[in-house]
Write an enzyme that holds these catalytic residues in place. Structure first.
Site, PDB file in Angstrom:
ATOM      1  CG  ASP A  82      -0.269  -0.471   2.493  1.00 50.72           C
ATOM      2  OD1 ASP A  82       0.970  -0.356   2.597  1.00 50.72           O
ATOM      3  OD2 ASP A  82      -0.972  -0.964   3.382  1.00 50.72           O
ATOM      4  CG  ASN A 153      -8.418  -0.740  11.854  1.00 46.21           C
ATOM      5  OD1 ASN A 153      -7.548  -1.498  11.448  1.00 46.21           O
ATOM      6  ND2 ASN A 153      -8.755   0.358  11.215  1.00 46.21           N
ATOM      7  CG  HIS A 155      -5.471  -1.825   8.761  1.00 51.46           C
ATOM      8  ND1 HIS A 155      -5.489  -0.468   8.968  1.00 51.46           N
ATOM      9  CD2 HIS A 155      -4.187  -2.200   8.995  1.00 51.46           C
ATOM     10  CE1 HIS A 155      -4.274  -0.062   9.294  1.00 51.46           C
ATOM     11  NE2 HIS A 155      -3.472  -1.087   9.315  1.00 51.46           N
ATOM     12  CD  GLU A 160      -8.171   1.338   7.451  1.00 54.26           C
ATOM     13  OE1 GLU A 160      -8.097   0.440   8.306  1.00 54.26           O
ATOM     14  OE2 GLU A 160      -7.503   2.385   7.522  1.00 54.26           O
TER      15      GLU A 160
HETATM   16  C1  F6R Z   1       1.701  -1.338   6.068  1.00 55.64           C
HETATM   17  C2  F6R Z   1       0.401  -1.982   6.197  1.00 55.64           C
HETATM   18  C3  F6R Z   1      -0.352  -1.970   7.471  1.00 55.64           C
HETATM   19  C4  F6R Z   1       0.510  -2.231   8.700  1.00 55.64           C
HETATM   20  C5  F6R Z   1      -0.318  -2.123   9.977  1.00 55.64           C
HETATM   21  C6  F6R Z   1       0.528  -2.312  11.212  1.00 55.64           C
HETATM   22  O1  F6R Z   1       2.216  -1.491   4.762  1.00 55.64           O
HETATM   23  O2  F6R Z   1      -0.083  -2.499   5.247  1.00 55.64           O
HETATM   24  O3  F6R Z   1      -1.393  -2.909   7.404  1.00 55.64           O
HETATM   25  O4  F6R Z   1       1.071  -3.513   8.603  1.00 55.64           O
HETATM   26  O5  F6R Z   1      -0.935  -0.878  10.027  1.00 55.64           O
HETATM   27  O6  F6R Z   1       1.395  -1.224  11.340  1.00 55.64           O
HETATM   28  P1  F6R Z   1       2.592  -1.278  12.394  1.00 55.64           P
HETATM   29  O7  F6R Z   1       3.500  -2.350  11.931  1.00 55.64           O
HETATM   30  O8  F6R Z   1       3.249   0.086  12.285  1.00 55.64           O
HETATM   31  O9  F6R Z   1       1.992  -1.549  13.712  1.00 55.64           O
END
Ligand code: F6R
Length: 258
Positions: A82, A153, A155, A160
């Site tokens: 992403d 959450n 995701h 989301e």
């Molecule tokens: C990042 C992504 C997100 C993160 C998630 C956890 O490319 O796709 O799904 O993996 O938000 O973020 P962290 O690792 O910062 O807790």
């Protein structure tokens, strides 16, 4: 059961590790093994990569393996999950910048094999851009391995709560909790983009192998919902329960409630 005292392989594709470092080294080992197996077959290793805090030690270990153990990335083709929208690739908060800083700038991956959604395209070109991104993944035969973190959450990527399990690469709205969690990187909440380009849940679930890495106590609640709760689009990661090719790699704190 593994022989490593810091790691326990449990039922249902669950690997529990003593701490974040052990979990990350385990994931890095698996990525390195796949790259080397594909090299022996003369094939590319198609990796789906994540950004954020979670994979940082994994990337650090892969860099160490490259620098000290001769691990080459010349056959790696990467697709990032992403990117915020809109953002310029050279912005410090962009995932292009992140990947260069934490991985690509230190290994021998061929630049033309790196794919990260470019979120500086005009709004009317996004749909075609997303379709092309999806088609490129398919042209390589899909992802051999997808590395995932998980949002608080639930995701995966920036899919989301409410995202369809059939979704493919597209422009998405970011959830308020996701924007709040990104606030530190951007300085203030009003600077955090409201949108992102994300590969879809279907794209992720079609990967041949999926490693979901979760580290730290602030992931324990969502990990218990995602692994043991109802399968629902309200917790996007819950779809992974249905897939045999998923492995959850958790440190002790993230696993505290399962
Ligand atoms: C990042 C992504 C997100 C993160 C998630 C956890 O490319 O796709 O799904 O993996 O938000 O973020 P962290 O690792 O910062 O807790």
């Amino acid at each position: 059961m593994s022989n490593n005292p810091n790691r326990t392989s449990c039922a249902r594709n669950l690997t529990l590790c003593a701490n974040a470092e052990q979990a990350s080294l385990y994931v890095a080992e698996q990525i390195a093994e796949l790259i080397q197996e594909q090299q022996k077959l003369g094939k590319p290793a198609v990796l789906g990569l994540a950004t954020g805090n979670t994979p940082k030690i994994v990337y650090q270990e892969l860099i160490r393996m490259h620098q000290h153990e001769g691990l080459s990335f010349h056959n790696v083709v990467s697709f990032n999950l992403d990117e915020y929208y809109p953002i310029y690739p050279e912005d410090d908060q962009s995932y292009t910048y992140f990947m260069r800083k934490y991985l690509f700038g230190h290994i021998d991956i061929q630049p033309h094999n790196i794919h990260i959604p470019h979120a500086d395209c005009p709004a009317d070109a996004i749909a075609q851009y997303c379709k092309d991104y999806e088609d490129k993944i398919k042209a390589f035969g899909g992802l051999d391995l997808q590395l995932l973190g998980i949002g608080r959450n639930g995701h995966i990527g920036f899919n989301e709560p409410g995202s369809s399990f059939e979704s493919t690469t597209r422009l998405v709205d970011l959830h308020p909790l996701t924007r709040k969690d990104a606030q530190n990187d951007f300085g203030t909440i009003d600077k955090v983009p409201h949108h992102a380009i994300s590969i879809g849940i279907q794209t992720i679930t079609q990967s041949k192998k999926i490693l979901l890495l979760a580290l730290g106590a602030n992931k324990s609640t969502i990990i218990s919902q995602a692994l043991k709760g109802k399968i629902s689009t309200e917790v996007p990661a819950s779809i992974l329960q249905t897939l045999p090719q998923v492995e959850y790699v958790l440190d002790r704190d993230a696993a505290a409630l399962i």
